[in-house]
Design a protein around this motif. Structure first.
Motif, PDB file in Angstrom:
ATOM      1  N   ARG A 102       0.851  -1.203   0.000  1.00 34.61           N
ATOM      2  CA  ARG A 102       0.000   0.000   0.000  1.00 34.61           C
ATOM      3  C   ARG A 102       0.888   1.255   0.000  1.00 34.61           C
ATOM      4  O   ARG A 102       1.000   1.954   1.006  1.00 34.61           O
ATOM      5  N   PRO A 103       1.520   1.549  -1.137  1.00 31.96           N
ATOM      6  CA  PRO A 103       2.470   2.669  -1.162  1.00 31.96           C
ATOM      7  C   PRO A 103       1.796   4.034  -1.230  1.00 31.96           C
ATOM      8  O   PRO A 103       0.672   4.173  -1.721  1.00 31.96           O
ATOM      9  N   ARG A 104       2.497   5.037  -0.738  1.00 37.24           N
ATOM     10  CA  ARG A 104       2.086   6.426  -0.908  1.00 37.24           C
ATOM     11  C   ARG A 104       2.606   6.938  -2.258  1.00 37.24           C
ATOM     12  O   ARG A 104       3.521   6.342  -2.843  1.00 37.24           O
ATOM     13  N   THR A 105       2.086   8.057  -2.702  1.00 35.65           N
ATOM     14  CA  THR A 105       2.508   8.622  -3.983  1.00 35.65           C
ATOM     15  C   THR A 105       4.002   8.917  -3.985  1.00 35.65           C
ATOM     16  O   THR A 105       4.703   8.613  -4.958  1.00 35.65           O
ATOM     17  N   ASP A 106       4.517   9.483  -2.892  1.00 35.05           N
ATOM     18  CA  ASP A 106       5.935   9.825  -2.866  1.00 35.05           C
ATOM     19  C   ASP A 106       6.818   8.587  -2.941  1.00 35.05           C
ATOM     20  O   ASP A 106       7.903   8.621  -3.550  1.00 35.05           O
TER      21      ASP A 106
END
Length: 472
Positions: A102-106
């Motif tokens: 579940r990665p963040r955009t950054d």
């Protein structure tokens, strides 16, 4: 006074009731307006312009006669579908979404090693895939998950079917090769380790770009409609020759159609672009056509400082270029000043986003390396390039034009393609401030060493808004 432009120095200028300071473009610009919109005369296109728009639409239809327009939306969706699969495959290669990731955009940008100037494209991918149900976003945490990844067979089949879709849309075979090559190089293109210009113009050839801007069905319709409007000006204006400035003419995809429509009409046609490459190409394509001249011209900079004179043009044409203006309002105001009273501005613009561009042509629209600011107009902070037809009409009105109906009309089968002809007639009335008086007054308030901004009188100023719609 601290030597800089301040609210105090800009307040109370002669005839000015509102103003907007626009940074960048080589030199700051000051847009000044007089009475508020509710107090100024309101006028739409005149009867002659309405008739001209009708003739232009008929000319566009004639240019694509024999094409089954009803199948085009499905073909365009096929291109978009291939682009969606391409986006998902590139994101999957990061391995951030695997095993329940579940990665963040950054984190996605960092893993892809995206050049800062292209980060907006990946952010568009994430929003697009989410809107299409191919990705999920946890709004509370800002984490993305559940990426739908195509298998190799589905992706290979989509790439094979590109040929038929491109052919149906009127693209040459080289356009299919361009889409495939861009998809293969996307990770390198996003890192600025490869150049899309090299893919679009292999060995300096312009066939692919011409196929996009001249031969595709939407472009063919728009180019012929725009040419009809311009040819109509030769019958309307009393000046001879007809003075036409084409800004950002590029590969001349629209130029040839306009010159053909003008026929033997005496013209002073100034073909311009920011790149010498396109000027050399134009000389090869159009030869020594009588009345055709060539010059460098940058839409971001002051036209007067580039050797052009006020009220020196009967028509200004800009095909698939004005969306690159860092501030559309400033650019339109500057172009209006080049037009003679009652002159005509004709734009060809894409007014709808297509996913295929997010994996190809959009890479040409990112800010330049090291550019501190990108768009400073209504698109500021929105990760988008194109304006809608309604936004263009509002911008034209604010800059001092009476907008003509956008073509093709909304109910036309080609409207969904997004390629539209946006035109405006210079509006003449006495409500605008006098730029000379404003400049003189401002010079008296500032230290002599401080460079004055470019000053453009407009009918209204349109400020950027934040995501809630509030002015920034």
């Amino acid at each position: 006074m601290n030597g800089a432009l301040t609210d105090e120095s800009l307040t109370g200028l002669p005839g000015v009731t509102d103003w907007q300071l626009v940074r960048g473009g080589g030199r700051d610009a000051l847009l000044v307006t007089g009475p508020p919109p509710a107090a100024r005369p309101s006028s739409g296109p005149g009867r002659d312009d309405a008739r001209a728009a009708g003739r232009a639409a008929d000319t566009g239809d004639a240019a694509v006669r024999g094409t089954v327009l009803t199948v085009l939306p499905a073909l365009m969706r096929q291109l978009d579908e291939t682009a969606l699969l391409t986006m998902a495959r590139v994101l999957d290669r990061t391995r951030l979404f695997r095993d329940g990731g579940r990665p963040r955009t950054d984190e996605i940008l960092e893993t892809l090693a995206v050049a800062p100037r292209h980060a907006w494209i990946v952010r568009r991918w994430l929003r697009t895939l989410t809107a299409e149900g191919r990705l999920r976003l946890d709004a509370a945490t800002g984490r993305h998950h559940s990426l739908a990844v195509p298998d190799r067979r589905d992706y290979a089949r989509a790439l094979r079917e590109l040929d038929g879709a491109c052919a149906g849309l009127g693209y040459p075979a080289s356009m299919t090769r361009f889409f495939r090559a861009a998809a293969e190089r996307l990770p390198l293109l996003l890192r600025d380790r490869a150049s899309l210009q090299e893919v679009l113009f292999p060995d300096g050839e312009t066939d692919t770009a011409q196929g996009n801007y001249r031969d595709s069905v939407p472009s063919r319709w728009a180019n012929h409609a725009a040419a009809s409007l311009i040819a109509g000006e030769s019958r309307r204006t009393t000046s001879a020759p007809l003075r036409v400035l084409e800004a950002g003419a590029g590969v001349g995809g629209t130029t040839g159609t306009v010159l053909e429509a003008l026929g033997d009409t005496p013209v002073d046609y100034l073909f311009t672009d920011v790149s010498p490459f396109f000027l050399r190409t134009a000389r090869d394509i159009f030869g020594d056509r009588p009345g055709l001249r060539h010059a460098l011209f940058d839409i971001q900079a002051d036209p007067l400082e580039q050797g052009l004179e006020p009220e020196s043009q009967d028509v200004v044409l800009a095909a698939n270029v004005l969306h690159n203006a860092r501030h559309v309002g400033r650019c339109l105001a500057a172009l209006r000043e080049l037009l003679a009273p009652d002159g005509l501005l004709v734009l060809v613009e894409s007014c709808q986003e297509h996913y295929q561009a997010l994996t190809s042509m959009y890479l040409l629209m990112s800010p330049a390396p090291g550019e501190q600011e990108w768009f400073t107009d209504l698109r500021a902070g929105q990760d988008r390039v194109f304006l809608t037809a309604g936004e263009w009409a509002r911008q034209l009105d604010a800059a001092g034009f009476d907008p003509l109906p956008a073509l093709p009309h909304e109910e036309h089968p080609l409207a969904a393609a997004g390629q539209r002809v946006i035109a405006g007639r210079v509006r003449s009335h006495g409500a605008r401030p006098d730029p000379g008086r404003v400049r003189a007054a401002l010079a008296g308030r500032l230290p002599p060493a401080l460079s004055l901004p470019r000053i453009h009188a407009v009918d209204d100023v349109i400020r950027p808004t934040d995501p809630t719609g509030a002015p920034c």
